[in-house]
Design a protein around this motif. Structure first.
Motif, short mmCIF file in Angstrom:
data_model
loop_
_atom_site.label_atom_id
_atom_site.label_comp_id
_atom_site.label_asym_id
_atom_site.label_seq_id
_atom_site.Cartn_x
_atom_site.Cartn_y
_atom_site.Cartn_z
N LYS A 153 -6.28 7.01 10.97
CA LYS A 153 -7.44 6.14 11.11
C LYS A 153 -8.53 6.81 11.95
O LYS A 153 -9.72 6.64 11.67
N GLU A 204 -10.50 1.59 -1.24
CA GLU A 204 -9.31 2.35 -0.85
C GLU A 204 -8.53 2.82 -2.07
O GLU A 204 -8.05 3.97 -2.12
N THR A 205 -8.41 1.96 -3.07
CA THR A 205 -7.64 2.32 -4.27
C THR A 205 -8.32 3.44 -5.05
O THR A 205 -7.68 4.41 -5.46
N GLU A 216 -10.45 5.57 -3.90
CA GLU A 216 -10.41 6.80 -3.09
C GLU A 216 -9.04 7.46 -3.16
O GLU A 216 -8.94 8.70 -3.24
N GLU A 238 0.83 -1.20 0.00
CA GLU A 238 0.00 0.00 0.00
C GLU A 238 0.86 1.26 0.00
O GLU A 238 0.73 2.11 -0.88
N HIS A 256 -12.96 -3.89 0.17
CA HIS A 256 -12.41 -2.77 0.94
C HIS A 256 -11.20 -2.16 0.23
O HIS A 256 -11.08 -0.93 0.15
N GLN A 257 -10.32 -3.02 -0.32
CA GLN A 257 -9.14 -2.51 -1.00
C GLN A 257 -9.50 -1.80 -2.29
O GLN A 257 -8.84 -0.83 -2.69
#
Length: 642
Positions: free
Chosen positions: A626, A536-537, A539, A404, A532-533
């Motif tokens: 977080k 995240e990517t 975003e 990441e 979820h990933q």
């Protein structure tokens, strides 16, 4: 013939309605008379002093008496029994009754005054012990609330588990030992460390007067995880500076700085008003915001929308004698006083005031502020990505670090950091010389080769960097096109790495660990992690573009601030000076002060404040923060402010 009567006291505002109701209800078979009371009387029900009137109603019927009594009750009139005085010689008896009543009223008033004095004296004595009693009650409530969290253990002991700051453990043990010695109870209680594993610990940061306001900003967005990097120290540095970039003005920044210094001299920390205490808590922040606005205003060379000619300008207009003095015709070009790139050609600090009086002032400042906003935005976002990598290394999340953090950093460097490098490269190039290199003068190029006016620019340019211009226009360095193609390809390769890297790593890790024993649950968890990933990517990739554009608010609000200040100055002050009227000038200065305070020192300050806060919450903190921690809530006795 003998008449009956009803006597009472009524509110003066009800007189007309009361009299009309009596007439209509008794069909005129009663006689009412009224008299005003000289002073207001305290109402027995409401407790307020009101203007009253005394009334007496004469009638001759028991039926009418019932009607009159109901009307008095409906209007809230207080009736008083008055003996019949129709017989001869009753006047003296009535005077005696009035005298007795007056004596009783005087005695009652005396008793009330004595009672009030005794109550005041008692309250004064009790008030001396009120603070101590309140502290005792609050302490007892807090102690019993804490004891309710205990649970019974062996041999009638009570046991509770909690958290304590590591640096305060020695002090806690000392206090326990001191309490045992004071009560002569050895071993009545003990403090021991609970064996691992522990639940997720709460987060505690030791703040001071300077960092408290910035920590509150961060905690409003979300409390940091335990041992996660706290954004508050970074916010304490970058928040005032980003505010100054939007609010940059020496004069307005000085006003904020003076207000912050005033808060240092005032004692508002114990104020009963919560807003006043909040502003006082932010005194360090306001002072830094004012200082940053002054510094950036000095860089912009902007003081109440006016340029300061602190040093001699490096430009000269034809017709001007000493720098900026003298008058020149519109459209006349300014020339540099020294060669490009030499020390004499650089203004000592900030923007040369010549730009503030040039026709292309707005184009110059838009270009400068826009590029500066992008530079600081990319630097802050890159810092956020680096903090994400530090968090991953500290917590041992190596999959996050390699799958990441590194792809994010490479993607950022290939596109956005490279864009910043190009901005600095463009600033460092002498474009006048490059244009000269691509010019054919007297059928000769800049390096002495023969040429014609119809020759292509890339053939005339001596740099030979490639492209349509050969380097005399973009590209700015040799191999720029191929370099950018490679960087763009690397950035594109980072996207699938971000998207599939961590889910595939988790899949193989769980597959090897369980060897297919829990296949369904493993596949379910991997699919959730992939979704979820994917979020995240998307975003991150889209967020890097939108966040970079969002930092352009540093340019937009700075432009709005300076333009508003210029409009107020030109339309109010200069118009008044041009009118050559003393009264008009005085009124215009008053209007200018009010508008400046209301719009620029209040509304615009709040606007820049909120935009700087948004840049930290959305553009900076979402790269690594977080914000799902739990705030540490120690045992504390909170006494209400009196």
């Amino acid at each position: 013939m003998k008449f009956s009567s009803v006597v009472g006291v009524l509110n003066m505002d009800e007189k007309m309605r009361f009299e009309r109701m009596l007439f209509r209800s008794t069909r005129g078979n009663c006689l009412a008379r009224f008299a005003d009371v000289s002073r207001p009387i305290t109402d027995a029900i409401s407790g307020k002093a009101e203007n009253k009137i005394v009334f007496i109603v004469f009638f001759k019927s028991e039926v009418i008496a019932t009607i009159v009594n109901k009307i008095c009750a409906a209007f809230g009139a207080r009736q008083y029994p008055v003996p019949d005085h129709t017989a001869p010689g009753d006047t003296g008896r009535l005077d005696l009754i009035v005298h007795e009543l007056s004596s009783e009223l005087a005695d009652a008033r005396e008793v009330l005054l004595k009672n009030r004095e005794l109550r005041l004296a008692l309250c004064s004595r009790l008030m001396q012990h009120h603070a101590g009693w309140q502290m005792t009650i609050e302490r007892e409530k807090a102690v019993y609330h804490a004891l309710n969290l205990f649970r019974a253990d062996v041999s009638g002991m009570l046991r509770a588990e909690g958290w304590i700051v590591a640096s305060s453990e020695a002090e806690a043990r000392t206090l326990i030992a001191r309490s045992h010695a004071a009560m002569d109870l050895a071993g009545a209680s003990m403090l021991a460390t609970v064996p691992l594993p522990w639940p997720s610990p709460p987060t505690f940061y030791d703040t001071n007067d300077f960092t408290r306001a910035f920590q509150e900003f961060v905690d409003t967005y979300g409390v940091p995880r335990y041992k996660e990097i706290n954004p508050a120290p970074f916010t304490a540095v970058t928040f005032p500076f980003l505010f100054g970039m939007m609010y940059g003005d020496i004069g307005h920044g000085t006003c904020i700085l003076l207000f912050g210094l005033y808060l240092f001299l005032s004692d508002s920390v114990n104020s009963k008003d919560e807003m006043t205490r909040g502003i006082y808590t932010a005194r360090y922040m306001l002072t830094m915001m004012g200082a940053s606005a002054i510094y950036v205003g000095a860089v912009y060379n902007d003081c109440f929308s006016l340029a300061l000619a602190l040093f001699d300008s490096t430009y000269r207009w034809q017709g001007a004698q000493d720098g900026l003095s003298g008058r020149v015709a519109s459209g006349v070009s300014a020339n540099m006083t020294a060669s490009y790139g030499t020390a004499s050609n650089v203004y000592p600090f900030g923007v040369d005031p010549a730009w503030h009086v040039s026709e292309n002032e707005l184009l110059f400042f838009n270009s400068m502020k826009m590029k500066t906003a992008v530079i600081f935005g990319v630097v802050q976002m890159t810092l956020g990505i680096l903090l994400k990598g530090i968090n991953a290394l500290y917590f041992g999340e190596y999959a996050v670090f390699f799958l990441e953090f590194l792809p994010m950093l490479v993607f950022d460097c290939c596109l956005f950091v490279y864009m910043v490098i190009l901005i600095f490269a463009k600033w460092a190039i002498d474009w006048n010389q490059r244009q000269l290199m691509g010019t054919c003068t007297h059928n000769m190029t800049y390096d002495g080769r023969p040429c014609t006016s119809t020759a292509l620019l890339k053939d005339k340019c001596a740099l030979k960097y490639g492209g349509d211009s050969g380097g005399c226009a973009p590209p700015m360095y040799p191999g720029q096109g191929s370099t950018q193609s490679v960087l763009l390809a690397i950035a594109f390769l980072c996207v699938p790495t971000l998207l599939f890297g961590k889910p595939m790593y988790s899949y193989f890790e769980k597959h090897n660990a369980h060897d297919g024993a829990a296949g369904n649950s493993g596949e379910h968890s991997v699919s959730e992690e992939f979704i979820h990933q994917c979020i995240e990517t998307i975003e991150f990739v889209l967020g890097m573009v939108s966040n970079t554009a969002s930092y352009l608010r540093l340019w937009a609000l700075s432009l709005a601030h300076s333009e508003l200040a210029q409009v107020f100055w030109k339309k109010i002050i200069l118009a008044a000076v041009g009118a050559n009227n003393g009264i008009f000038v005085f009124a215009s200065y008053s209007i200018f002060a009010v508008v400046t305070i209301a719009v620029l020192l209040a509304m615009d300050l709040l606007e820049c404040f909120l935009h700087a806060l948004r840049l930290h919450w959305v553009e900076f903190q979402n790269k690594f923060y977080k914000a799902d921690g739990i705030r540490f809530a120690p045992f504390k006795v909170a006494v209400s402010r009196s």
